[in-house]
Design a protein around this motif. Structure first.
Motif, short mmCIF file in Angstrom:
data_model
loop_
_atom_site.label_atom_id
_atom_site.label_comp_id
_atom_site.label_asym_id
_atom_site.label_seq_id
_atom_site.Cartn_x
_atom_site.Cartn_y
_atom_site.Cartn_z
N UNK A 196 23.74 -52.00 10.03
CA UNK A 196 23.98 -50.59 9.74
C UNK A 196 23.04 -50.08 8.66
N UNK A 197 22.75 -50.90 7.64
CA UNK A 197 21.81 -50.48 6.62
C UNK A 197 20.41 -50.28 7.20
N UNK A 198 19.97 -51.24 7.99
CA UNK A 198 18.63 -51.11 8.59
C UNK A 198 18.54 -49.87 9.49
N UNK A 221 28.03 -46.70 1.08
CA UNK A 221 28.96 -47.06 2.15
C UNK A 221 28.63 -46.35 3.45
N UNK A 222 28.05 -45.15 3.35
CA UNK A 222 27.63 -44.44 4.55
C UNK A 222 26.60 -45.24 5.33
N UNK A 223 25.74 -45.97 4.61
CA UNK A 223 24.75 -46.83 5.26
C UNK A 223 25.40 -48.15 5.71
N UNK A 224 26.30 -48.65 4.88
CA UNK A 224 26.90 -49.96 5.15
C UNK A 224 27.76 -49.95 6.41
N UNK A 225 28.56 -48.90 6.58
CA UNK A 225 29.47 -48.84 7.73
C UNK A 225 28.89 -48.08 8.91
N UNK A 226 27.80 -47.36 8.68
CA UNK A 226 27.14 -46.67 9.79
C UNK A 226 28.01 -45.64 10.46
#
Length: 631
Positions: free
Chosen positions: A489-491, A201-206
């Protein structure tokens, strides 16, 4: 690890984003009118902070979302972020107000005879309290007379202690309403695989990314997640059937059960006296996730589509406004019905067409690449893939019905990433040769292929500086072109990991308040998940747990690397017995099984206490900072 600055959009991405401006109906300004309608007051300037001054939410960081989209942001996502970033108190209809832009989700206030009912109190107590303060500033200091959780995701209950207290709930002054199954799903999701979900989720929501045209611009459903205190007060009134009617503080509500749609436990709410419908998260202004990128059980698009048909049948003609736990309302009976029908058809189409192609032998990746949406769905703003995407949702449907294996035996026993990476790199002539070829793919705008081959190099040779740098640049360009906020956000999070190293997990949902509501058996499961099997192969021990407040006794047994439990009576004594209350037992997840932790939790120990030390020695908790794009 050195820090490097973001780079500009490459010509290929500039052209792609320019073409999208020509394809979509950007002249349609209805969403902007709806997102501004009913504004009572904009949110206060400045950030929302915790007691120690830590910033947990700052919508002001999105002030750059003005004018036309820059080359580094997909123009459709830019438009969505402009809409979602609007902050303030809004009147939905007389007596129903929303505060938007204070967290990933909306908080809704329904005025009753003596106070106000709160629907979905955000993620954090700090943001929920700030939203309630804004409401009270403009609508009066009304007491909270009820709380409703529409479903079991943390952004719809985590801030509850910012709007009410456990004491008021226990005293019967504030009923807490939720659908059947809420507590089990709310707690289990944030504990069992909670560490891994939170990390992704840290990557998903940035949430840790820099805000700006070359950084985080939003997450499609909301801008990002707050990072404050997550709490939970269990429901006191359970909704079990569609059509169940409840009146709280003079407010009449009719509920529709919608299990296994956007959440395992979800409910929609109709307010017949105000001709208003809360669609929870089953109808929002985006294509939602069938499988969220943070990880979860695959959701059921068939059930989702059918639930929205039922919503239309039950409430369509009796509704003048529909509002949700995200985004902005839709007004007018005909517009509401059309909106619900479009959302219904979206999930139904993805489901039915996926199965049609599955039964022709197509794999998930093939379906995702080649199944178009009908023009009416493709060109509706509320079906665009800002949060869920057509691509990953179609793969999720394949996964739901067919699992991870696509039937090709070549994929039955593939090497894991590091071993596969080494072999790919060797076959392709070595790391330097792969990077040189990938530079050509990057220059040609074939970022998808560049990312795939460069990822093999990074997993084969993690310290190959040129591969890391080019993969970071590649992820960055893919982020610049992504219409989906979570893909972007993932990228860009992958870019950050490669350039600057890991950045942790900003929002931790497995809070002490969540853990405190684990049932005894859920707690035992949570401990069992942490057992390092190989390290525990030769360990054998038994623990009895006696819960005096509920009169229950359990036997825990560790053998063959498995911690099992039973409530059946046992003839032989256990190695050690713990006598406790349910609440004190849950405290052990915080204090630990050490003598000091047991004493702090008020747990009495009888027998061989070393058995607990041996159990503790084989536990292997999760890592909240594990790498994702590197080995």
């Amino acid at each position: 690890m050195t820090t490097s600055s973001p780079k500009s959009a490459e010509p290929f991405m500039v052209d792609q984003n320019a073409r999208l401006r020509e394809l979509l109906p950007f002249s349609d300004a209805q969403d902007f009118e709806d997102a501004s309608r009913g504004l009572v007051a904009e949110g206060p300037a400045g950030a929302v902070t915790a007691v120690d001054g830590t910033v947990v939410w700052d919508n002001g960081t999105y002030g750059f979302l003005q004018g036309e989209a820059p080359d580094s942001v997909n123009p459709s996502l830019w438009r969505q972020s402009q809409l979602v970033a609007r902050q303030g108190l809004f009147e939905v209809v007389e007596g129903i107000y929303q505060v938007r832009g204070f967290d990933l989700s909306n908080i809704t206030f329904v005025e009753g005879d003596t106070g106000v009912i709160v629907i979905d109190p955000l993620i954090s107590t700090e943001t929920a309290a700030a939203a309630l303060a804004l409401y009270r500033k403009h609508r009066g200091d009304r007491p909270v007379t009820g709380v409703i959780y529409t479903h079991s995701h943390v952004d719809h209950f985590g801030g509850v202690k910012g709007v009410t207290t456990q004491a008021d709930v226990d005293a019967g002054r504030v009923p807490v309403i939720a659908p059947e199954g809420f507590t089990e799903h709310a707690v289990a999701e944030n504990v069992y695989a909670g560490t891994a979900m939170g990390r992704r989720a840290a990557y998903m929501y940035g949430a840790a990314l820099a805000r700006g045209p070359q950084g985080q611009v939003g997450a499609g459903l909301g801008q990002t997640t707050s990072t404050g205190t997550v709490t939970l007060i269990p429901p006191t009134l359970i909704i079990r059937t569609t059509g169940q009617e409840e009146t709280v503080d003079g407010v009449r509500m009719v509920f529709q059960m919608a299990p296994n749609t956007e959440a395992p436990a979800e409910v929609l709410i109709h307010f017949p006296d105000r001709r208003a419908l809360c669609t929870a998260e089953d109808a929002t202004h985006t294509l939602h996730n069938l499988l969220t990128l943070r990880g979860a059980v695959v959701r059921d698009p068939r059930a989702w589509s059918h639930a929205l048909t039922e919503t239309i049948d039950l409430f369509g003609e009796a509704t003048d406004v529909a509002f949700a736990s995200h985004h902005w309302p839709t007004w007018g009976t005909e517009r509401v019905t059309a909106f619900l029908e479009t959302q219904r058809d979206l999930y139904g189409y993805l489901h039915d067409q996926s199965l049609r192609l599955i039964n022709k032998g197509w794999t998930g990746a093939e379906i995702a690449e080649h199944l178009p949406l009908p023009p009416a769905l493709e060109n509706a703003w509320n079906t665009r893939g800002y949060y869920g995407s057509v691509s990953h949702n179609l793969k999720a449907i394949y996964q739901r019905y067919m699992g991870w294996f696509d039937g090709n035996p070549a994929h039955l026993w593939q090497h894991p990433p590091v071993e596969a990476g080494r072999r790919y790199v060797e076959f392709m002539g070595g790391a330097d040769a792969v990077v040189d070829k990938a530079r050509g793919s990057f220059a040609a705008g074939d970022y998808r292929w560049a990312a795939e081959v460069l990822s093999h190099v990074v997993f084969a040779e993690p310290d190959h500086a040129a591969a890391r740098a080019l993969l970071a640049d590649t992820f960055e360009q893919l982020g610049y072109g992504a219409e989906n906020g979570t893909w972007r956000n993932f990228f860009l999070s992958g870019t950050t990991e490669l350039r600057e190293g890991r950045f942790g997990t900003p929002t931790v949902t497995a809070s002490p308040d969540i853990i405190a509501h684990l049932t005894p058996t859920m707690l035992f499961d949570a401990i069992a998940i942490q057992v390092d099997g190989p390290r525990a192969w030769d360990e054998k021990l038994t623990v009895d747990v006696h819960l005096t407040d509920v009169g229950e006794r359990y036997r825990l047994r560790l053998s063959n690397g498995v911690l099992s439990y039973t409530a059946a009576s046992q003839k032989a004594p256990a190695d050690v017995t713990l006598t406790s209350t349910v609440h004190a037992l849950s405290e052990l997840t915080v204090t630990g099984l050490t003598p000091e932790g047991l004493d702090r939790a008020g747990v009495r120990v009888e027998g061989d206490a070393s058995a607990l030390a041996r159990l503790t020695a084989v536990l292997d908790p999760g890592d909240r900072d594990f790498p994702i794009v590197t080995p």
